[in-house]
Design an enzyme around this catalytic site. Sequence first.
Site, short mmCIF file in Angstrom:
data_model
loop_
_atom_site.label_atom_id
_atom_site.label_comp_id
_atom_site.label_asym_id
_atom_site.label_seq_id
_atom_site.Cartn_x
_atom_site.Cartn_y
_atom_site.Cartn_z
CG ASN A 1 -9.13 0.35 11.65
OD1 ASN A 1 -8.18 -0.35 11.30
ND2 ASN A 1 -9.55 1.36 10.92
CG ASP B 1 -0.22 -0.22 2.54
OD1 ASP B 1 1.02 -0.09 2.60
OD2 ASP B 1 -0.89 -0.55 3.53
CG HIS C 1 -6.13 -0.91 8.64
ND1 HIS C 1 -6.06 0.45 8.76
CD2 HIS C 1 -4.87 -1.34 8.94
CE1 HIS C 1 -4.84 0.82 9.09
NE2 HIS C 1 -4.10 -0.25 9.20
CD GLU D 1 -8.56 2.37 7.07
OE1 GLU D 1 -8.67 1.57 8.02
OE2 GLU D 1 -7.78 3.34 7.10
#
Length: 243
Positions: free
Chosen positions: A136, A67, A138, A143
């Site tokens: 979270n 990413d 991800h 996400e």
Amino acid sequence: MQVKVFSDYDAMSKAVADMVAKQLAEKPDSLICFPSGDSPTGMLKHLVDAANNGDVDLSKCAFVGLDEWVGMDENDFGSCKYYLKHNLFDKLLTQPKEVTLFDAKAPDLEAECKRINKYIAAKGGLDMMIVGIGMNGHLGLNEPGTPFDLYAHPAELAPITIEVGQKYFKSETKLTGGITLGLRHLAESKIPVLIASGEKKAGIIAQSLEGEVCKDVPASILQTLQHAVILLDEPAASGLTKE
């Protein structure tokens, strides 16, 4: 999925590096995806040492990036390209045959995603895809809310990702978006690998590996991947209830 727990971060990091070495010994021209961030730093150090000592041959393999922050490249301290350049490629005596990373400054991010997707497909898919996990849940910049069936795509960043992401920069930095391989890449990878360390990850690890499988917790996709390997240190595994 297979969960392996190690006594500490360094033992976990060495085990991941050994997995990469084993993969390259069996298939020298493997296509491998590495993440950036805190979790893989130890693994990269062990891999660099092994490669420079002649114990691992990277000369025939190909790397693809996981990413990137939109608008950044290898000259931006805190970018994924900067991380991989300084923690891996600059330290290797022999470079991999191919390195393909996202151009997060591309004027057309959708076209850039198609370029990466086409590259991976032409290679026959990823042989090994290593990811860390966000607070979270991800994976990469997939996400909460991201469908499990996406390949590479531009990503809107969650507020916690923007907040936690500041630790990679020297000063407060505006993060406007991301570009990332998709969860479908992970599912189709021949060896999907998750690495996590530290007590702060214990809660999200337990939720991801033992909670409901849903797109609100992207890492829960790992429960559906029988061939996935999860490597944790003891603090990160401390919230798990199953053996």
